[in-house]
Design a protein around this motif. Structure first.
Motif, PDB file in Angstrom:
ATOM      1  N   UNK A  85       0.490  -0.842   0.128  1.00 56.85           N
ATOM      2  CA  UNK A  85       0.082   0.431   0.330  1.00 56.85           C
ATOM      3  C   UNK A  85       0.582   1.244   0.015  1.00 56.85           C
ATOM      4  N   UNK A  86       0.606   2.937  -0.682  1.00 59.07           N
ATOM      5  CA  UNK A  86       0.826   3.323  -0.976  1.00 59.07           C
ATOM      6  C   UNK A  86      -0.012   4.912  -0.743  1.00 59.07           C
ATOM      7  N   UNK A  87       1.392   5.729   0.012  1.00 57.32           N
ATOM      8  CA  UNK A  87      -0.168   7.129  -0.353  1.00 57.32           C
ATOM      9  C   UNK A  87       0.159   7.913  -1.721  1.00 57.32           C
ATOM     10  N   UNK A  88      -0.392   8.626  -2.096  1.00 52.91           N
ATOM     11  CA  UNK A  88      -0.782   9.338  -2.702  1.00 52.91           C
ATOM     12  C   UNK A  88       0.579  10.067  -3.885  1.00 52.91           C
ATOM     13  N   UNK A  89       1.241   9.307  -4.304  1.00 50.58           N
ATOM     14  CA  UNK A  89       2.483   9.832  -4.668  1.00 50.58           C
ATOM     15  C   UNK A  89       2.316   9.280  -6.226  1.00 50.58           C
ATOM     16  N   UNK A  90       3.038  10.263  -7.329  1.00 46.67           N
ATOM     17  CA  UNK A  90       3.413   9.289  -8.834  1.00 46.67           C
ATOM     18  C   UNK A  90       4.709   8.645  -8.455  1.00 46.67           C
ATOM     19  N   UNK A  91       4.284   7.248  -8.957  1.00 45.07           N
ATOM     20  CA  UNK A  91       5.451   6.082  -8.660  1.00 45.07           C
ATOM     21  C   UNK A  91       5.996   5.811 -10.043  1.00 45.07           C
ATOM     22  N   UNK A  92       7.446   5.520 -10.422  1.00 48.04           N
ATOM     23  CA  UNK A  92       7.871   4.903 -11.671  1.00 48.04           C
ATOM     24  C   UNK A  92       8.993   4.168 -11.245  1.00 48.04           C
ATOM     25  N   UNK A  93       9.041   3.033 -12.605  1.00 50.79           N
ATOM     26  CA  UNK A  93      10.174   1.871 -11.730  1.00 50.79           C
ATOM     27  C   UNK A  93       9.244   0.609 -12.133  1.00 50.79           C
ATOM     28  N   UNK A  94      10.148  -0.272 -12.128  1.00 47.57           N
ATOM     29  CA  UNK A  94       9.469  -1.624 -12.462  1.00 47.57           C
ATOM     30  C   UNK A  94       7.998  -2.129 -12.958  1.00 47.57           C
ATOM     31  N   UNK A  95       8.309  -1.408 -14.193  1.00 46.40           N
ATOM     32  CA  UNK A  95       7.093  -1.413 -14.862  1.00 46.40           C
ATOM     33  C   UNK A  95       6.087  -0.425 -15.371  1.00 46.40           C
ATOM     34  N   UNK A  96       6.617   0.440 -14.420  1.00 46.34           N
ATOM     35  CA  UNK A  96       5.404   1.687 -13.905  1.00 46.34           C
ATOM     36  C   UNK A  96       6.567   3.039 -14.501  1.00 46.34           C
ATOM     37  N   UNK A  97       5.451   4.154 -15.712  1.00 40.23           N
ATOM     38  CA  UNK A  97       6.161   4.842 -16.654  1.00 40.23           C
ATOM     39  C   UNK A  97       5.885   6.344 -16.358  1.00 40.23           C
TER      40      UNK A  97
END
Ligand code: IMP
Ligand code: MG
Length: 173
Positions: free
Chosen positions: A142-154
């Protein structure tokens, strides 16, 4: 970029998820449906730790984020034959559960194929942004409302190859 989960963190968590899935899907007819492109790394690693016989299918979902998004505006393109899912225990594997609209639309579409069961597994769950009654059946973190990248996410097609997950923006920005 702020590191959130290293490749070791992910590998450890996937081992746990794999054991849970191996228990839940033992003696079942499992078909994993991987959502391109974000879920490719997660799918590749997850299916190897589940260690059960399974079939693998792919679909592509394109959402129009930032516009007046309604479920009808999400395009779901199945790359294989939808009828192959009939009677199967289908697990949709996606990178991230954000508002949940994408998975909701995918479930609606895949249910047309009359699977025996239909569940969802995501690597990341942004719990604060949920806009549906749906919750993922399996999740990594579970993660907070942040834009994340890496491990497939762009972000705009970049960063998918990174072995870990990073937050791109600063909190509150
Ligand atoms: P939802 O329909 O709002 O749940 O959005 C899900 C899709 O939006 C995911 O499959 C991703 O493609 C994309 N997405 C949502 N949040 C992020 C993020 O933080 N980083 C990268 N892609 C994201
Ligand atoms: Mg996606």
């Amino acid at each position: 970029m702020q590191p959130l989960f290293s490749s070791d963190d992910i590998a450890r968590r996937l081992t746990e998820m794999g054991q849970q899935l191996a228990n839940d899907y033992a003696e079942r007819r499992l078909t994993v449906v991987s959502v391109l492109s974000g879920a490719i790394l997660f799918t590749a690693d997850l299916i190897r730790v589940v260690g059960l016989p399974l079939k693998l299918e792919f679909l592509r979902a394109s959402s129009y984020r930032g516009t007046a998004t309604s479920p009808g505006e999400l395009q779901v393109e199945c790359l294989g034959d939808l009828s192959a899912l009939a009677g199967r225990d289908v697990l949709i594997v996606d990178d991230i559960f954000d508002t949940g609209r994408t998975l909701e639309r995918i479930i609606e579409r895949l249910n047309e194929a009359r699977p025996r069961s239909l569940k969802t597994a995501v690597l990341l769950w942004k719990t604060e942004r949920r806009q549906t009654s749906l919750v993922p059946d399996y999740y990594g973190f579970q993660i907070p409302d942040r834009f994340v990248v890496g491990y497939g996410l762009d972000f705009d097609g970049d960063y998918r190859h990174l072995p870990g997950v990073y937050a791109l923006d600063e909190p509150g920005s």
